[in-house]
Design a protein around this motif. Structure first.
Motif, PDB file in Angstrom:
ATOM      1  N   GLU A  11      -0.961 -24.057 -99.829  1.00 23.15           N
ATOM      2  CA  GLU A  11      -0.708 -25.270-100.188  1.00 23.15           C
ATOM      3  C   GLU A  11       0.566 -26.016-100.299  1.00 23.15           C
ATOM      4  O   GLU A  11       0.801 -27.154 -99.897  1.00 23.15           O
ATOM      5  CB  GLU A  11      -1.367 -25.580-101.388  1.00 23.15           C
ATOM      6  CG  GLU A  11      -3.205 -25.223-101.174  1.00 23.15           C
ATOM      7  CD  GLU A  11      -3.436 -23.621-101.307  1.00 23.15           C
ATOM      8  OE1 GLU A  11      -4.428 -23.312-101.070  1.00 23.15           O
ATOM      9  OE2 GLU A  11      -2.309 -22.960-101.459  1.00 23.15           O
ATOM     10  N   HIS A  12       1.322 -25.098-100.813  1.00 21.63           N
ATOM     11  CA  HIS A  12       2.656 -25.734-101.102  1.00 21.63           C
ATOM     12  C   HIS A  12       3.785 -25.910 -99.900  1.00 21.63           C
ATOM     13  O   HIS A  12       4.448 -26.539 -99.744  1.00 21.63           O
ATOM     14  CB  HIS A  12       3.448 -24.967-102.457  1.00 21.63           C
ATOM     15  CG  HIS A  12       2.362 -25.090-103.834  1.00 21.63           C
ATOM     16  ND1 HIS A  12       1.537 -24.235-103.826  1.00 21.63           N
ATOM     17  CD2 HIS A  12       2.369 -26.075-104.490  1.00 21.63           C
ATOM     18  CE1 HIS A  12       0.826 -24.748-104.927  1.00 21.63           C
ATOM     19  NE2 HIS A  12       1.269 -25.744-105.246  1.00 21.63           N
ATOM     20  N   LEU A  32       0.036 -36.476-104.530  1.00 18.96           N
ATOM     21  CA  LEU A  32      -0.132 -35.086-103.700  1.00 18.96           C
ATOM     22  C   LEU A  32      -1.698 -34.695-103.621  1.00 18.96           C
ATOM     23  O   LEU A  32      -2.289 -34.853-104.732  1.00 18.96           O
ATOM     24  CB  LEU A  32       0.694 -33.975-104.298  1.00 18.96           C
ATOM     25  CG  LEU A  32       2.101 -34.203-104.681  1.00 18.96           C
ATOM     26  CD1 LEU A  32       2.865 -32.941-105.414  1.00 18.96           C
ATOM     27  CD2 LEU A  32       3.139 -34.628-103.429  1.00 18.96           C
ATOM     28  N   VAL A  33      -1.982 -34.346-102.636  1.00 19.94           N
ATOM     29  CA  VAL A  33      -3.481 -33.980-102.363  1.00 19.94           C
ATOM     30  C   VAL A  33      -3.732 -32.553-101.882  1.00 19.94           C
ATOM     31  O   VAL A  33      -3.030 -32.275-101.224  1.00 19.94           O
ATOM     32  CB  VAL A  33      -4.123 -35.104-101.442  1.00 19.94           C
ATOM     33  CG1 VAL A  33      -5.798 -34.382-101.408  1.00 19.94           C
ATOM     34  CG2 VAL A  33      -4.144 -36.380-101.847  1.00 19.94           C
ATOM     35  N   ASP A  89      -0.977 -36.894-113.359  1.00 30.22           N
ATOM     36  CA  ASP A  89      -1.845 -37.797-112.896  1.00 30.22           C
ATOM     37  C   ASP A  89      -1.857 -38.253-111.319  1.00 30.22           C
ATOM     38  O   ASP A  89      -2.532 -38.772-111.037  1.00 30.22           O
ATOM     39  CB  ASP A  89      -1.819 -38.870-113.909  1.00 30.22           C
ATOM     40  CG  ASP A  89      -0.734 -39.509-113.853  1.00 30.22           C
ATOM     41  OD1 ASP A  89       0.327 -39.144-113.107  1.00 30.22           O
ATOM     42  OD2 ASP A  89      -0.336 -40.568-114.532  1.00 30.22           O
ATOM     43  N   ARG A  90      -0.699 -37.699-110.630  1.00 30.22           N
ATOM     44  CA  ARG A  90      -0.667 -38.123-109.288  1.00 30.22           C
ATOM     45  C   ARG A  90      -0.789 -36.716-108.365  1.00 30.22           C
ATOM     46  O   ARG A  90      -0.270 -36.696-107.243  1.00 30.22           O
ATOM     47  CB  ARG A  90       0.641 -38.628-109.182  1.00 30.22           C
ATOM     48  CG  ARG A  90       0.738 -40.092-109.661  1.00 30.22           C
ATOM     49  CD  ARG A  90       2.021 -40.624-109.755  1.00 30.22           C
ATOM     50  NE  ARG A  90       2.692 -40.635-108.620  1.00 30.22           N
ATOM     51  CZ  ARG A  90       4.153 -40.729-108.541  1.00 30.22           C
ATOM     52  NH1 ARG A  90       5.048 -40.836-109.459  1.00 30.22           N
ATOM     53  NH2 ARG A  90       4.677 -40.665-107.243  1.00 30.22           N
ATOM     54  N   VAL A 123      -6.893 -28.020 -93.339  1.00 27.27           N
ATOM     55  CA  VAL A 123      -5.938 -29.071 -93.800  1.00 27.27           C
ATOM     56  C   VAL A 123      -5.430 -28.269 -95.218  1.00 27.27           C
ATOM     57  O   VAL A 123      -6.375 -28.300 -96.255  1.00 27.27           O
ATOM     58  CB  VAL A 123      -6.425 -30.472 -94.090  1.00 27.27           C
ATOM     59  CG1 VAL A 123      -5.247 -31.311 -95.016  1.00 27.27           C
ATOM     60  CG2 VAL A 123      -6.640 -31.100 -92.729  1.00 27.27           C
ATOM     61  N   HIS A 124      -4.406 -27.900 -95.186  1.00 27.62           N
ATOM     62  CA  HIS A 124      -3.737 -27.114 -96.530  1.00 27.62           C
ATOM     63  C   HIS A 124      -3.229 -27.908 -97.548  1.00 27.62           C
ATOM     64  O   HIS A 124      -3.454 -27.241 -98.724  1.00 27.62           O
ATOM     65  CB  HIS A 124      -2.981 -26.079 -95.984  1.00 27.62           C
ATOM     66  CG  HIS A 124      -3.329 -25.130 -94.852  1.00 27.62           C
ATOM     67  ND1 HIS A 124      -4.197 -24.293 -95.117  1.00 27.62           N
ATOM     68  CD2 HIS A 124      -2.773 -25.060 -93.526  1.00 27.62           C
ATOM     69  CE1 HIS A 124      -4.432 -23.562 -94.069  1.00 27.62           C
ATOM     70  NE2 HIS A 124      -3.943 -24.210 -93.008  1.00 27.62           N
ATOM     71  N   SER A 125      -2.913 -29.069 -97.239  1.00 29.78           N
ATOM     72  CA  SER A 125      -2.634 -30.119 -98.491  1.00 29.78           C
ATOM     73  C   SER A 125      -2.218 -31.345 -97.699  1.00 29.78           C
ATOM     74  O   SER A 125      -1.745 -31.262 -96.505  1.00 29.78           O
ATOM     75  CB  SER A 125      -1.552 -29.529 -99.457  1.00 29.78           C
ATOM     76  OG  SER A 125      -2.190 -28.736-100.496  1.00 29.78           O
ATOM     77  N   MET A 126      -2.106 -32.495 -98.409  1.00 31.81           N
ATOM     78  CA  MET A 126      -1.486 -33.720 -97.840  1.00 31.81           C
ATOM     79  C   MET A 126      -0.793 -34.619 -98.753  1.00 31.81           C
ATOM     80  O   MET A 126      -0.668 -34.283-100.004  1.00 31.81           O
ATOM     81  CB  MET A 126      -2.763 -34.663 -97.655  1.00 31.81           C
ATOM     82  CG  MET A 126      -3.911 -33.879 -96.838  1.00 31.81           C
ATOM     83  SD  MET A 126      -5.532 -34.871 -96.511  1.00 31.81           S
ATOM     84  CE  MET A 126      -6.268 -34.261 -97.852  1.00 31.81           C
TER      85      MET A 126
END
Length: 421
Positions: free
Chosen positions: A176-177, A195-196, A258-259, A270-273
């Motif tokens: 993810e990172h 960050l998703v 919170d973001r 999809v590992h992160s967005m």
């Protein structure tokens, strides 16, 4: 977070090296585990890029450690269990030919820490658990580039790690990172809306809290997309792993909690967005295979050709995304809470969870009892004092208390269950 635009290819803890020549000298901590064995596979397929100088392991797979050391011709082998040192020497002797010098052997709880500070370019910390903190600090203090797969060391010792890390000294190896790292290069710091972080949902995706009451250890270990060690796999079943990753993302990229959003993506493609302020979302996608993130950690700023499989775009596929069920999986919100508390709270959360996972594996806790017990330990710990600097003794004291309290609460749960029976 800075208000002025800055290239996000280089957030505070992300690697920005001056490219050298010849193979990079690499130390692999946790070489017999999932991350370590995959890293060695990558190294062996790219001898022109990487040269392993040292290996460390806990000591449970001595024959494999000796085989790795011989195949890679390392200078030093470290084993955490002192009682395994002689068995390691015998295994190395059996691997090496007559007259071949054996590598240096380090043994004991500090062995991996000593190895992390040894002469090399990059230290890959693939140790599982908060015992990876001391090697992380040693590698940073020695000026090594740190390819960090041991998220727990950043989480429990966040201020300590960030105080030592020079800009660009840490490369994240979690899938993810590593994905966020790559996607962040598409904009500036001021452009980021959120960050998703994606989650597969684990083996229990779609189940209610009531439906999780009687799941077994075997059920929890049946991860649908990733092959990992038992502790990380159970953490993925409870989604504690995702909660830890939220804290890690906050610490790595200085984005407020919170973001940072978690979304369930069962296919793990999809590992992160990154969502930018203009409405654009940049996603990093590959088939689920940790060799890709490991290659980013070891090779950056260069990409390693064919490090992991690519998609076959001629084959139809469906990618799905779902909101996280915070009632069935309260671990992510609890992780946000302890991350905001900071201080020793993340260490308490992580240590209590490690104890509860072991209790679940041994049959002493039901699955839902893991997070119920961790939540109670966190509540009893309370709010850490503000205005004081975190120290390693603070972390160790908090972990010791959390582990002891988790064991006490587990024993009470077991006694109550036996009384009802």
């Amino acid at each position: 977070m800075s208000d002025s635009p800055a290239p996000l290819a280089d957030p505070h803890l992300v690697y920005d090296p001056v490219a050298g020549t010849g193979p990079k000298d690499v130390v692999i901590l946790g070489s017999t585990g999932s991350i370590g064995t995959q890293a060695i596979d990558l190294v062996l397929r790219n001898p022109d890029r990487f040269r392993v100088t040292g290996l460390s392991a806990n000591g449970g797979r001595i024959a494999l450690l000796a085989e790795q050391a011989h195949r890679l011709r390392v200078r030093t082998v470290a084993v955490a269990r002192e009682d395994a040192a002689e068995a390691l020497r015998e295994a190395l002797t059996a691997q090496y030919g007559t007259g071949e010098p054996l590598p240096e052997i380090l043994a004991g709880p500090e062995a991996a820490t000593r190895l992390a500070a040894s002469d090399c370019h990059t230290v890959l910390n693939g140790i599982t658990g908060s015992i990876g903190l001391a090697p992380t600090l040693a590698a940073l203090e020695a000026g090594r580039t740190l390819a960090l797969a041991n998220k727990e060391s950043l989480i429990v010792g966040g201020p300590l790690v960030k105080a030592l890390a020079k800009p660009g000294q840490i490369i994240p190896v979690d899938s993810e990172h590593a994905a966020l790292f790559q996607a962040l290069a598409a904009g500036t710091r001021a452009d980021v809306r959120k960050l998703v972080v994606t989650a597969s949902g684990g083996p229990f995706r779609g189940r209610t809290k009531a439906e999780l009451a009687n799941v077994t250890v075997q059920d929890a270990l049946a991860h649908p997309t990733w092959a990992m060690g038992p502790v990380i796999t159970i953490n993925s079943a409870t989604l504690v792993n995702k909660g830890l990753e939220v804290i890690e993302a906050h610490l790595l990229y200085d984005i407020p909690f919170d973001r940072i959003e978690v979304v369930v993506h069962p296919q793990s493609y999809v590992h992160s967005m990154i969502e930018f302020t203009d409405g654009s979302t940049i996603a990093q996608a590959t088939p689920p295979d940790m060799r890709g993130p490991i290659a980013i950690g070891l090779g950056w700023p260069e990409r390693v050709p064919d490090a992991a499989p690519a998609f076959d775009w001629s084959t139809a596929s469906t990618w799905e995304f779902f909101p996280l069920d915070n009632d069935a999986f309260p671990s992510v919100n609890l992780a946000r809470h302890v991350g905001e508390l900071a201080g020793t709270a993340p260490a308490v959360f992580n240590a209590a969870n490690e104890e509860c996972v072991e209790a679940f594996r041994s049959g002493a806790l039901p699955f839902n009892g893991i997070m119920e017990t961790v939540t109670r330990v966190v509540e009893e710990h309370g709010t850490p004092p503000t205005g004081t600097s975190l120290t390693v003794p603070d972390v160790l004291e908090a972990e010791t208390w959390a582990r002891a309290r988790a064991r006490e609460l587990t024993a009470q749960t077991t006694s109550a269950a036996e009384a009802r029976a």
